[in-house]
Design a protein around this motif. Structure first.
Motif: not given
Length: 518
Positions: A42, A142, A251-252, A265, A269, A272
């Motif tokens: 990232h 993002k 990703s945000e 949300d 993340i 993940n």
């Protein structure tokens, strides 16, 4: 569980049903991993935007250069050089090699080159504030980064089609408007998912991407010397590719999701991150804000603006000091960078040499960041730069002393490059997530004002600029003394959380109530 329920404190001490409520920093440290494969990938994807930003900013060095002229009729047979082709002069690389050659921006028209540069940075100053606010509000990190990279590409490509100087100037202003927030949006998005133990070091590493981008630009410009329009096309296309092919896979920020009360949300993340890092988050873990005991405050803070920074006693002084220090640092950094061009090498080698001069400053600060903290390093590096710049102003530029003065200037660049990269990390840690990008947008605006001032100082002569930069460096170092240290401190989510944490005494275990010590 609804989003509102997820943010409400569980009844009873420790939460109901044995569930564990953690801040994002604690969730990363205890379960997901502070810096694993997910964060590395990232970070590399997002921070590539710094390389693109460097090309959009510094392309003016090459596109607006003044190429050499020659007289086809023979030496002494051409009249006034300011008359250009009318007096028999021709550009060695053709009239399309730069904007100066194409539109005759020499002699009395030379001010127009400086005007374009000033307007670009003015656009950066405006855009940093506008997109900084959008990044903290509904667009997110993002979405804002995606937009500005796409706009950079479009404006850059349109610049290559400029029919005259005035259209060119307007498009450079628009490019500055979109480019001014690329670095700060990319920095915040890249570092917010990283745990506190690695956040400082990785944040410092972003500066290598900017210097690397300048070096890459110098190589591209060396291959496009005959056409400034082709240079703009080649340096703008990577931003278009980045916006279309890279940003969809980014990703945000989970912190932005959390302060916007989108806890599902944010947790998605984090899971993940944990999965990619080969770890897992227990099912009972939920996320909390710094001020979860005051729901009304959270609802207000989820839409915080820069005005809230000024209303709060805890952040008002920080912002004013950060703005002044950023202005001084930027003026010295860009001013000394312009002086490096006077190394009497060709333009392309000079720019690369400038990049190489910055690298040791970045490296030293990265190595010492976790050992000495942000504040002592910022004080030391700014004052170091100030002392050597002041010394350079006292050295006459004759004979071997010219080499000594150049060496002093290089140490000044070394110190201020270290400060410039350090301030990116330091400023981000001084403010909570709810207003972080907006606050950094203000400091970015101040930096652009310093960048506008820098070339105006450089033209004052050989010694005066060094004296001015020396005073700026010393004053900046003294002002840093008034800022708090942020090493091993929590990265707060909201204004209320920061105020509560700053007021709270440290307990015996070294933990601020309501926050785990990092």
């Amino acid at each position: 569980m609804s989003t509102t329920e997820a943010l409400l404190p569980a009844s009873g001490s420790g939460g109901a049903g044995g569930g564990e409520r953690l801040s994002i920093d604690d969730a990363l440290a205890l379960h997901a991993g502070e810096f694993g494969r997910w964060q590395l990938w990232h970070f590399l994807l997002v921070t590539a935007a710094w390389t693109l930003e460097a090309m959009h900013t510094m392309v003016m060095i090459f596109a607006d250069r003044e190429p050499a002229m020659w007289c086809p009729a023979g030496d002494g047979r051409c009249r006034d050089r300011c008359a250009g082709a009318a007096a028999g002069w021709e550009w060695e690389q053709g009239s399309g090699s730069s904007t100066v050659a194409e539109w005759g921006l020499v002699c009395g028209e030379r001010y127009k080159v400086g005007l374009v540069q000033a307007l670009f940075f003015a656009g950066c100053m405006i855009g940093a504030g506008v997109f900084g606010h959008l990044s903290d509000s509904f667009m997110g990190r993002k979405g804002t980064l995606h937009m500005v990279c796409f706009l950079n590409a479009i404006f850059g490509l349109l610049t290559a089609l400029s029919p005259n100087y005035w259209v060119y100037m307007a498009l450079r202003l628009l490019t500055g408007f979109s480019a001014g927030s690329v670095c700060l949006c990319a920095f915040v998005l890249a570092t917010e998912p990283i745990g506190p133990s690695y956040r400082g070091v990785t944040g410092m590493s972003t500066c290598y991407f900017f210097s690397g981008g300048i070096a890459v630009l110098a190589g591209i410009a060396a291959m496009c010397q005959s056409s400034w329009r082709l240079l703009y096309v080649v340096t703008s296309m990577p931003s278009l590719v980045f916006a279309l092919a890279v940003m969809p896979f980014v990703s945000e920020s989970p912190r932005w999701y959390l302060v916007r009360r989108r806890t599902d949300d944010a947790m998605r993340i984090l899971r993940n991150i944990a999965s990619t890092n080969g770890r897992s988050i227990p099912d009972g873990v939920t996320l909390k804000l710094d001020d979860e005991d005051d729901l009304n405050k959270k609802v207000e803070e989820s839409s915080s603006t820069i005005l809230d920074v000024f209303r709060s006693r805890a952040t008002r002084g920080r912002l004013v000091l950060s703005v002044i220090i950023s202005f001084l640092c930027s003026a010295v950094y860009f001013g000394l960078s312009l002086n490096v061009v006077n190394l009497k090498l060709n333009l392309y080698i000079s720019v690369i040499a400038n990049c190489l001069a910055e690298m040791p400053g970045f490296l030293l600060t990265t190595v010492l960041l976790q050992r000495f903290g942000r504040k002592p390093l910022a004080i030391g590096s700014m004052i170091l730069s100030g002392i050597f710049c002041t010394s350079a102003s006292l050295i006459a530029g004759v004979g071997a002393l010219r080499v000594v003065r150049m060496a002093c200037g290089m140490v000044g660049i070394f110190g201020m490059a270290a400060t410039y990269s350090l301030l990116v990390v330091y400023t981000a840690e001084l403010f909570p997530t709810a207003v972080r990008t907006a606050a950094m947008g203000c400091t970015a605006q101040a930096s652009q004002m310093g960048a506008i001032l820098a070339p105006l100082v450089v033209v004052l002569g050989e010694q005066v600029p060094f004296a001015v930069f020396g005073v700026f460096g010393i004053i900046g170092g003294l002002l840093v003394i008034c800022l708090p240290e942020t090493m091993n401190k929590p990265l707060y989510d909201t204004m209320f959380g920061l105020e509560k944490g700053e007021r709270a005494p440290i307990s015996e275990g070294g933990v601020i109530p309501g926050n785990s010590e990092i």
